[in-house]
Scaffold this motif. Structure first.
Motif, mmCIF file in Angstrom:
data_model
loop_
_atom_site.group_PDB
_atom_site.id
_atom_site.type_symbol
_atom_site.label_atom_id
_atom_site.label_comp_id
_atom_site.label_asym_id
_atom_site.label_seq_id
_atom_site.Cartn_x
_atom_site.Cartn_y
_atom_site.Cartn_z
ATOM 1 N N THR A 104 -5.310 -5.816 34.935
ATOM 2 C CA THR A 104 -6.261 -5.541 33.819
ATOM 3 C C THR A 104 -5.689 -4.268 32.937
ATOM 4 O O THR A 104 -4.883 -3.374 33.743
ATOM 5 N N PHE A 141 -16.858 -8.831 31.894
ATOM 6 C CA PHE A 141 -15.644 -9.034 32.895
ATOM 7 C C PHE A 141 -16.193 -9.874 34.134
ATOM 8 O O PHE A 141 -15.394 -10.902 34.476
ATOM 9 N N SER A 152 -4.733 -12.059 33.365
ATOM 10 C CA SER A 152 -4.976 -10.737 32.884
ATOM 11 C C SER A 152 -6.088 -10.404 32.091
ATOM 12 O O SER A 152 -6.508 -11.610 31.454
ATOM 13 N N TYR A 153 -6.646 -9.308 31.958
ATOM 14 C CA TYR A 153 -7.827 -9.004 31.027
ATOM 15 C C TYR A 153 -7.530 -7.895 30.305
ATOM 16 O O TYR A 153 -6.955 -6.913 31.097
ATOM 17 N N PRO A 170 -6.644 0.074 36.616
ATOM 18 C CA PRO A 170 -5.813 -0.824 35.673
ATOM 19 C C PRO A 170 -4.381 -0.657 35.857
ATOM 20 O O PRO A 170 -4.029 0.444 36.138
#
Length: 445
Positions: A104, A141, A152-153, A170
């Motif tokens: 993330t 999310f 991935s975000y 993150p």
């Protein structure tokens, strides 16, 4: 079986409930107000037990874990009861993070979050990443962890979402800037709000990165008294940096990251204004850490013109430009909005005051504003702050009246700017509703 109780029936809550069901948890969602039909359909489709119009306490206090939606304050009676019984109360970000192996990128800050998050996502997509976009923007999310398969975000994270994390870390964190906002949720103590923002880095390790604004006074103060294990990557519009990114002579953005140096001419960036150049710096630094090429970065920057409700040029009527900056919900954001104006301006301002200090705006208002239209239920603080320096300060009862009144006062070659400086909940559903009503009324002129 783990019993998960979800407080709040919006996107965050419904997404968490869907993920909880997929994980085999006993899920119960409780909404104090009303759940929209769209979200009710999603809950029924996923066989989630739920209620609205109040909280059934005996059902909630038997939870093993509670996910509290970000809009619910810690002072809400049901939350204080849960905390008193030492039942864990976490955010959707914390819950979803524990159930995905995806990397993330977490982006927070008082202003520029949405622009930076959106641009970062576009850059990573251009670079070929299988990347989701979520957090405080788009689908939650948690819902995406349940229903998608991203590697991935990119997550836009508010201070409220960060309040509810325990272990979330993150791989790349971004703090765009810090200025007073949401002080009504932090006992009007600025230091508590700052602490909330820096929670984004509290669990990072030496293998992670923290990208931040090196010009920001509050960020600099925090670093004097605190540490993070993350590798620091600064950006600046005022100083030359050996590592990170900086603006040179207002004409180019210089990057030095992971042993690579390169520059982007500001004329090749569609976004305008120094604050947007900082958003570009942050997003491009993330992109380079994620192996996006300079060619791919250049293509995106030449085409990305910003997000809806953020200095969005709506229409020109009789040589008067109308600009929708409805996302400017605090003083610092309104400063950016007014600072970007190249003409004399009629300013539409007002809404729910979050503990604002309007003194920072006075120099810009004195220099640029010819008339103020107050659009809020209670405009006393705004009227008191600006009546001494602006000849025309009037009130409007709704958006239609505000736009028609602004047209009456705007002269040839001037701009009408909706940059409210306040939250929207007195007259509108949210800032998006406020911005869309503005655009709708402008198109009626």
């Amino acid at each position: 079986m783990t019993k998960l109780v979800v407080l709040g029936g919006g996107e965050s809550g419904v997404g968490t409930a869907i993920l909880g069901k997929k994980l085999g948890h006993d899920v119960f969602l409780s909404e104090f107000g009303k759940i929209t039909e769209t979200y009710k359909e999603a809950l029924l489709l996923n066989d989630v037990r739920h209620e609205d119009g109040g909280h059934t306490e005996q059902e909630i206090v038997t939870a093993d874990i509670v996910m509290k939606s970000p809009g619910i304050p810690d002072t809400a009676p049901i939350v204080t009861k849960l905390l008193a019984q030492k039942i864990p109360v976490i955010s959707e970000i914390e819950y979803a993070f524990k159930h995905t192996k995806a990397i993330t990128i977490g982006i927070t800050g008082s202003n520029g979050k949405t622009t930076t998050t959106t641009l970062t996502h576009l850059l990573l997509q251009k670079g070929g990443s299988n990347v989701g976009l979520g957090g405080n923007i788009g689908y939650s999310f948690a819902r995406q962890v349940a229903q998608e398969n991203y590697d991935s975000y990119v997550l836009e994270l508010s201070s409220f979402q960060l309040d509810g994390i325990l272990e979330y870390a993150p791989h790349i964190a971004v703090i765009t800037n810090i200025s007073p906002d949401h002080l009504d949720r932090y006992e009007y103590k600025y230091e508590k709000y700052i602490e909330a923002k820096f929670r984004i880095t509290m669990n990072q390790t030496k293998d992670d990165y923290l990208i931040y604004d090196a010009d920001d006074e509050e960020i600099a103060k925090w670093f004097k008294n605190n540490n993070t294990q993350a590798r620091l990557v600064p950006f600046s519009a005022t100083q030359v940096l050996k590592e990170g990114a900086y603006l040179r002579n207002g004409t180019s953005i210089e990057f030095n990251i992971n042993g690579e140096s390169f520059a982007i001419e500001t004329k090749d960036v569609l976004l305008e204004g120094k604050h947007n150049f900082k958003n570009v710096m942050a997003a491009v630094l993330v992109a380079k850490l994620m192996q996006v090429t300079n060619l791919e970065i250049g293509e995106v920057l030449r085409s990305f013109g910003g997000v809806e409700h953020r200095q969005e040029k709506v229409r020109t009527v009789e040589n008067v430009q109308y600009i929708n900056d409805s996302k400017a919900t605090n003083v610092a954001s309104a400063v950016c909005g007014l600072d970007a104006m190249k003409t004399r301006t009629v300013w539409i301002v007002g809404g729910v005051d979050k503990g604002n200090d309007y003194s920072e705006l006075i120099p810009l208002v004195r220099e640029k504003v010819t008339a103020i239209i107050c659009l809020g239920v209670d405009n006393r603080k705004i009227i008191e702050a600006f009546t001494p320096i602006v000849d025309v300060v009037v009130e409007a009862r709704n958006m239609a009246e505000a736009v028609v009144t602004s047209q009456k006062f705007a002269k040839d070659g001037e701009t009408v700017l909706l940059s409210p400086c306040c939250a929207s909940f007195d007259l509108f559903k949210n800032y998006e509703d406020r911005g869309r009503q503005f655009k709708s009324e402008v198109y009626k002129l």
